[in-house]
Design a protein around this motif. Structure first.
Motif, mmCIF file in Angstrom:
data_model
loop_
_atom_site.group_PDB
_atom_site.id
_atom_site.type_symbol
_atom_site.label_atom_id
_atom_site.label_comp_id
_atom_site.label_asym_id
_atom_site.label_seq_id
_atom_site.Cartn_x
_atom_site.Cartn_y
_atom_site.Cartn_z
ATOM 1 N N SER A 49 14.307 6.749 7.324
ATOM 2 C CA SER A 49 15.167 7.923 7.151
ATOM 3 C C SER A 49 15.171 8.847 8.358
ATOM 4 O O SER A 49 16.173 9.493 8.636
ATOM 5 N N GLU A 50 14.067 8.903 9.104
ATOM 6 C CA GLU A 50 13.938 9.866 10.203
ATOM 7 C C GLU A 50 14.005 9.249 11.595
ATOM 8 O O GLU A 50 14.104 9.969 12.572
ATOM 9 N N GLY A 51 13.868 7.938 11.689
ATOM 10 C CA GLY A 51 13.865 7.295 12.998
ATOM 11 C C GLY A 51 12.481 7.298 13.616
ATOM 12 O O GLY A 51 11.494 7.632 12.961
ATOM 13 N N PRO A 52 12.389 6.922 14.898
ATOM 14 C CA PRO A 52 11.091 6.797 15.561
ATOM 15 C C PRO A 52 10.271 8.082 15.498
ATOM 16 O O PRO A 52 10.806 9.178 15.650
ATOM 17 N N LYS A 53 8.973 7.902 15.256
ATOM 18 C CA LYS A 53 8.044 9.024 15.168
ATOM 19 C C LYS A 53 6.728 8.649 15.834
ATOM 20 O O LYS A 53 6.311 7.494 15.809
ATOM 21 N N SER A 54 6.057 9.663 16.384
ATOM 22 C CA SER A 54 4.723 9.454 16.940
ATOM 23 C C SER A 54 3.705 9.460 15.805
ATOM 24 O O SER A 54 4.004 9.876 14.681
ATOM 25 N N VAL A 55 2.486 9.028 16.105
ATOM 26 C CA VAL A 55 1.420 9.035 15.108
ATOM 27 C C VAL A 55 1.215 10.449 14.578
ATOM 28 O O VAL A 55 1.089 10.658 13.375
ATOM 29 N N LEU A 93 3.346 13.043 6.430
ATOM 30 C CA LEU A 93 2.714 12.413 5.273
ATOM 31 C C LEU A 93 1.391 13.052 4.876
ATOM 32 O O LEU A 93 0.804 12.675 3.857
ATOM 33 N N GLY A 94 0.905 14.000 5.673
ATOM 34 C CA GLY A 94 -0.365 14.648 5.355
ATOM 35 C C GLY A 94 -1.530 13.678 5.361
ATOM 36 O O GLY A 94 -2.334 13.648 4.436
ATOM 37 N N CYS A 95 -1.612 12.899 6.415
ATOM 38 C CA CYS A 95 -2.604 11.827 6.490
ATOM 39 C C CYS A 95 -3.420 11.948 7.771
ATOM 40 O O CYS A 95 -2.899 12.363 8.808
ATOM 41 N N GLU A 96 -4.688 11.567 7.701
ATOM 42 C CA GLU A 96 -5.547 11.583 8.879
ATOM 43 C C GLU A 96 -5.085 10.542 9.889
ATOM 44 O O GLU A 96 -4.655 9.454 9.522
ATOM 45 N N GLN A 97 -5.203 10.897 11.171
ATOM 46 C CA GLN A 97 -4.725 10.029 12.237
ATOM 47 C C GLN A 97 -5.437 8.680 12.253
ATOM 48 O O GLN A 97 -4.811 7.643 12.474
ATOM 49 N N SER A 98 -6.740 8.667 11.998
ATOM 50 C CA SER A 98 -7.479 7.399 12.056
ATOM 51 C C SER A 98 -6.989 6.410 10.996
ATOM 52 O O SER A 98 -6.782 5.231 11.288
ATOM 53 N N HIS A 112 0.875 -1.177 0.000
ATOM 54 C CA HIS A 112 0.000 0.000 0.000
ATOM 55 C C HIS A 112 0.908 1.223 0.000
ATOM 56 O O HIS A 112 1.890 1.263 0.756
ATOM 57 N N PRO A 113 0.617 2.220 -0.822
ATOM 58 C CA PRO A 113 1.492 3.401 -0.888
ATOM 59 C C PRO A 113 1.727 4.078 0.461
ATOM 60 O O PRO A 113 2.852 4.500 0.755
ATOM 61 N N LEU A 114 0.688 4.153 1.303
ATOM 62 C CA LEU A 114 0.865 4.796 2.611
ATOM 63 C C LEU A 114 1.790 3.979 3.504
ATOM 64 O O LEU A 114 2.654 4.526 4.185
ATOM 65 N N ARG A 115 1.654 2.669 3.474
ATOM 66 C CA ARG A 115 2.527 1.813 4.291
ATOM 67 C C ARG A 115 3.976 1.927 3.839
ATOM 68 O O ARG A 115 4.884 1.986 4.661
ATOM 69 N N LEU A 116 4.188 1.967 2.534
ATOM 70 C CA LEU A 116 5.550 2.147 2.028
ATOM 71 C C LEU A 116 6.104 3.520 2.413
ATOM 72 O O LEU A 116 7.278 3.643 2.755
ATOM 73 N N SER A 117 5.250 4.536 2.407
ATOM 74 C CA SER A 117 5.679 5.877 2.824
ATOM 75 C C SER A 117 6.052 5.900 4.303
ATOM 76 O O SER A 117 7.019 6.555 4.699
ATOM 77 N N ILE A 118 5.299 5.182 5.123
ATOM 78 C CA ILE A 118 5.602 5.098 6.551
ATOM 79 C C ILE A 118 6.959 4.438 6.749
ATOM 80 O O ILE A 118 7.791 4.925 7.522
#
Length: 103
Positions: free
Chosen positions: A38-44, A51-56, A26-32
């Motif tokens: 590249s950036e290391g651990p991140k919060s939701v 990524l400009g994505c809704e939290q849900s 899935h494109p979003l999963r690959l983006s995650i």
């Protein structure tokens, strides 16, 4: 029925690869994965901002990849930080970046 593998890959390895590919397909999963690599651990919230994505929607994908063992989550206070558990996923991204398969 015996399956013949040209590269002598074991059935176990092929099944694991198929499981991982289905999970990240899935494109979003690959983006995650790309972001965390590249950036290391991140919060939701941080991932959502990047990524400009809704939290849900994001939470759904993160939970799925965590359940399937690709990501790990560490709670710090009220926030959960996600990182790659399967660090070799970066190799998959590198392969896709260098692939010229009529894409």
């Amino acid at each position: 029925m015996k399956t013949i593998h040209a590269r002598n890959l074991s059935q176990e390895k092929l099944e694991k690869a198929a499981f991982i590919l289905k999970t990240v397909a899935h494109p979003l999963r690959l983006s995650i994965i790309d972001l965390l690599a590249s950036e290391g651990p991140k919060s939701v919230n941080q991932i959502g901002e990047f990524l400009g994505c809704e939290q849900s929607l994001l939470s759904h994908h993160l939970a799925n990849m965590k359940i399937k063992g690709l990501l790990k989550a560490e709670k710090k206070g009220v926030q959960v930080f996600y990182s790659l558990k399967e660090t070799d996923l970066v190799k998959l991204l590198d392969c896709m970046e260098n692939c010229n398969c009529n894409m």
